[in-house]
Design an enzyme around this catalytic site. Structure first.
Site, PDB file in Angstrom:
ATOM      1  N   GLU A  68      -0.153 -13.423  45.170  1.00  0.00           N
ATOM      2  CA  GLU A  68      -1.382 -14.180  44.881  1.00  0.00           C
ATOM      3  C   GLU A  68      -2.320 -14.070  46.083  1.00  0.00           C
ATOM      4  O   GLU A  68      -1.954 -14.409  47.215  1.00  0.00           O
ATOM      5  CB  GLU A  68      -1.102 -15.657  44.553  1.00  0.00           C
ATOM      6  CG  GLU A  68      -2.410 -16.375  44.201  1.00  0.00           C
ATOM      7  CD  GLU A  68      -2.254 -17.705  43.484  1.00  0.00           C
ATOM      8  OE1 GLU A  68      -1.153 -18.003  42.977  1.00  0.00           O
ATOM      9  OE2 GLU A  68      -3.258 -18.450  43.439  1.00  0.00           O
TER      10      GLU A  68
ATOM     11  N   GLU B 275      -3.358 -16.181  52.287  1.00  0.00           N
ATOM     12  CA  GLU B 275      -4.434 -17.184  52.404  1.00  0.00           C
ATOM     13  C   GLU B 275      -4.704 -17.417  53.891  1.00  0.00           C
ATOM     14  O   GLU B 275      -3.814 -17.876  54.618  1.00  0.00           O
ATOM     15  CB  GLU B 275      -3.986 -18.487  51.699  1.00  0.00           C
ATOM     16  CG  GLU B 275      -4.911 -19.673  51.863  1.00  0.00           C
ATOM     17  CD  GLU B 275      -6.330 -19.416  51.389  1.00  0.00           C
ATOM     18  OE1 GLU B 275      -6.539 -19.211  50.193  1.00  0.00           O
ATOM     19  OE2 GLU B 275      -7.249 -19.398  52.253  1.00  0.00           O
TER      20      GLU B 275
ATOM     21  N   ASP C 132      -5.812 -12.188  56.159  1.00  0.00           N
ATOM     22  CA  ASP C 132      -6.590 -11.421  55.185  1.00  0.00           C
ATOM     23  C   ASP C 132      -5.657 -10.599  54.281  1.00  0.00           C
ATOM     24  O   ASP C 132      -4.909  -9.746  54.774  1.00  0.00           O
ATOM     25  CB  ASP C 132      -7.508 -10.499  56.002  1.00  0.00           C
ATOM     26  CG  ASP C 132      -8.503  -9.758  55.158  1.00  0.00           C
ATOM     27  OD1 ASP C 132      -8.260  -9.578  53.949  1.00  0.00           O
ATOM     28  OD2 ASP C 132      -9.531  -9.340  55.724  1.00  0.00           O
TER      29      ASP C 132
ATOM     30  N   ASP D  71     -13.955 -16.114  46.051  1.00  0.00           N
ATOM     31  CA  ASP D  71     -15.301 -16.523  46.491  1.00  0.00           C
ATOM     32  C   ASP D  71     -16.330 -15.572  45.876  1.00  0.00           C
ATOM     33  O   ASP D  71     -16.214 -14.357  46.029  1.00  0.00           O
ATOM     34  CB  ASP D  71     -15.379 -16.457  48.015  1.00  0.00           C
ATOM     35  CG  ASP D  71     -14.452 -17.471  48.664  1.00  0.00           C
ATOM     36  OD1 ASP D  71     -14.402 -18.617  48.196  1.00  0.00           O
ATOM     37  OD2 ASP D  71     -13.757 -17.104  49.642  1.00  0.00           O
TER      38      ASP D  71
ATOM     39  N   ASP E 170     -15.373 -18.532  37.470  1.00  0.00           N
ATOM     40  CA  ASP E 170     -16.298 -19.394  36.728  1.00  0.00           C
ATOM     41  C   ASP E 170     -17.733 -18.940  36.993  1.00  0.00           C
ATOM     42  O   ASP E 170     -18.670 -19.651  36.672  1.00  0.00           O
ATOM     43  CB  ASP E 170     -16.144 -20.856  37.176  1.00  0.00           C
ATOM     44  CG  ASP E 170     -16.491 -21.030  38.640  1.00  0.00           C
ATOM     45  OD1 ASP E 170     -16.236 -20.098  39.428  1.00  0.00           O
ATOM     46  OD2 ASP E 170     -17.038 -22.089  39.008  1.00  0.00           O
TER      47      ASP E 170
ATOM     48  N   THR F  87      -5.704 -24.040  38.429  1.00  0.00           N
ATOM     49  CA  THR F  87      -5.902 -24.110  39.881  1.00  0.00           C
ATOM     50  C   THR F  87      -6.855 -25.267  40.177  1.00  0.00           C
ATOM     51  O   THR F  87      -7.573 -25.755  39.311  1.00  0.00           O
ATOM     52  CB  THR F  87      -6.500 -22.823  40.487  1.00  0.00           C
ATOM     53  OG1 THR F  87      -7.885 -22.781  40.192  1.00  0.00           O
ATOM     54  CG2 THR F  87      -5.815 -21.575  39.983  1.00  0.00           C
ATOM     55  N   ARG F  88      -6.859 -25.643  41.437  1.00  0.00           N
ATOM     56  CA  ARG F  88      -7.709 -26.738  41.893  1.00  0.00           C
ATOM     57  C   ARG F  88      -9.192 -26.395  41.713  1.00  0.00           C
ATOM     58  O   ARG F  88      -9.989 -27.201  41.253  1.00  0.00           O
ATOM     59  CB  ARG F  88      -7.407 -26.893  43.383  1.00  0.00           C
ATOM     60  CG  ARG F  88      -7.933 -28.088  44.058  1.00  0.00           C
ATOM     61  CD  ARG F  88      -7.528 -27.919  45.524  1.00  0.00           C
ATOM     62  NE  ARG F  88      -8.103 -28.925  46.354  1.00  0.00           N
ATOM     63  CZ  ARG F  88      -7.496 -30.058  46.668  1.00  0.00           C
ATOM     64  NH1 ARG F  88      -6.292 -30.307  46.227  1.00  0.00           N
ATOM     65  NH2 ARG F  88      -8.096 -30.924  47.439  1.00  0.00           N
TER      66      ARG F  88
ATOM     67  N   GLU G 271     -10.547 -24.321  39.601  1.00  0.00           N
ATOM     68  CA  GLU G 271     -10.883 -24.330  38.177  1.00  0.00           C
ATOM     69  C   GLU G 271     -11.154 -25.759  37.699  1.00  0.00           C
ATOM     70  O   GLU G 271     -12.122 -26.007  36.972  1.00  0.00           O
ATOM     71  CB  GLU G 271      -9.712 -23.727  37.395  1.00  0.00           C
ATOM     72  CG  GLU G 271      -9.844 -23.860  35.904  1.00  0.00           C
ATOM     73  CD  GLU G 271      -8.526 -23.601  35.195  1.00  0.00           C
ATOM     74  OE1 GLU G 271      -7.576 -23.094  35.797  1.00  0.00           O
ATOM     75  OE2 GLU G 271      -8.476 -23.929  34.010  1.00  0.00           O
TER      76      GLU G 271
END
Ligand SMILES: C[S@@+](CC[C@H](N)C(=O)[O-])C[C@H]1O[C@@H](n2cnc3c(N)ncnc32)[C@H](O)[C@@H]1O
Length: 235
Positions: A62, A87, A114, A136, A172, A210-211, A213
């Site tokens: 992920e 992350e 990264d 992002d 989104d 996910t948070r 979302e």
């Protein structure tokens, strides 16, 4: 493999640290991070056989897991799979560690930097699934080159993904959505599994929320969920 200078020169855009960690989270971070974390060696390479104590059935990746709720849910639902999360944001990694502690998960490893550096270090045909959820969007045109879904990064993903491996992407952001589809359509090694809007407007049951979302939904922004398959190689 990138050389050391290129690796050192690589930049992660966005935050690496936000608020200081709360005391309990900081303690959990100190307790779990050393055994969870993956380090590349000086040349930016990785001893893949030391990643897990056992031989997992599959390895999933992920990229940009945020606070880790999706990664933790996948790890819980798929105990025979090993999941690596990349992350760079320390508060995100701490969020994931809180889930790991609460849910007593033992099939997760973390690269706190990264994802591009980590992917470069992976061998060919390694991953059975990859997730890029709500990356992002970098809406300004001059920042589009920062987008993680890019022709170059897809080339790397197609190298490290196994035949028929799934790449799941959600966003989104309308413009980024069009950009993602265009980049994937330009890459002959991926195909989009798509039966129509019912599919791309709804998460499947094995796709936890996910948070980011949830935040988007609260302000009325709908998301698009896309699944691409890394086509089988001609042998
Ligand atoms: C908009 S947030 C989405 C987080 C999470 N996936 C979610 O849906 O809640 C994007 C995440 O990608 C991470 N990120 C940005 N650039 C990255 C990179 N080069 N490698 C790995 N993660 C990255 C950010 O730190 C951030 O946590």
């Amino acid at each position: 493999m990138k050389n050391l200078e290129q690796i050192k020169g690589s930049r992660v855009y966005g935050r690496r640290q936000g608020k200081s960690l709360r005391k309990a989270s900081g303690e959990r971070f100190d307790k779990y991070f050393p055994e969870l974390s993956i380090n590349l060696n000086e040349e930016g390479s990785l001893a893949v056989d030391t990643l897990f104590d056992h031989n997992p059935e599959q390895v999933w990746l992920e990229i940009g897991f945020g606070k880790g709720e999706h990664l933790a849910a996948q790890a819980q639902n798929n105990p025979n799979v090993a999941i690596i999360g990349c992350e760079p944001f320390i508060n995100g990694v701490s969020g994931l560690i809180d889930h790991i502690d609460r849910q007593q998960l033992n099939n997760i490893r973390v690269y706190m930097d990264d994802a591009r550096l980590f992917m470069d270090a992976l061998p060919n045909e390694f991953l059975s699934r990859a997730f890029i959820l709500f990356p992002d969007p970098w809406p300004k045109k001059r920042h589009h080159k920062r987008r993680i879904v890019s022709a170059g990064n897809l080339k790397v993903l197609s190298r490290i993904m196994k035949d028929n491996a799934e790449l799941r992407i959600a966003t989104d952001h309308h413009d980024y959505c069009r950009w993602i589809i265009a980049r994937l359509m330009e890459n002959p090694e991926f195909t989009w599994v798509c039966d129509g809007p019912d599919q791309w407007h709804k998460r499947s049951d094995d796709w936890p929320a996910t948070r980011y979302e949830s935040k988007a939904l609260k302000v009325g922004r709908k998301s698009t969920y896309m699944t691409f398959i890394r086509k089988a190689r001609l042998k």
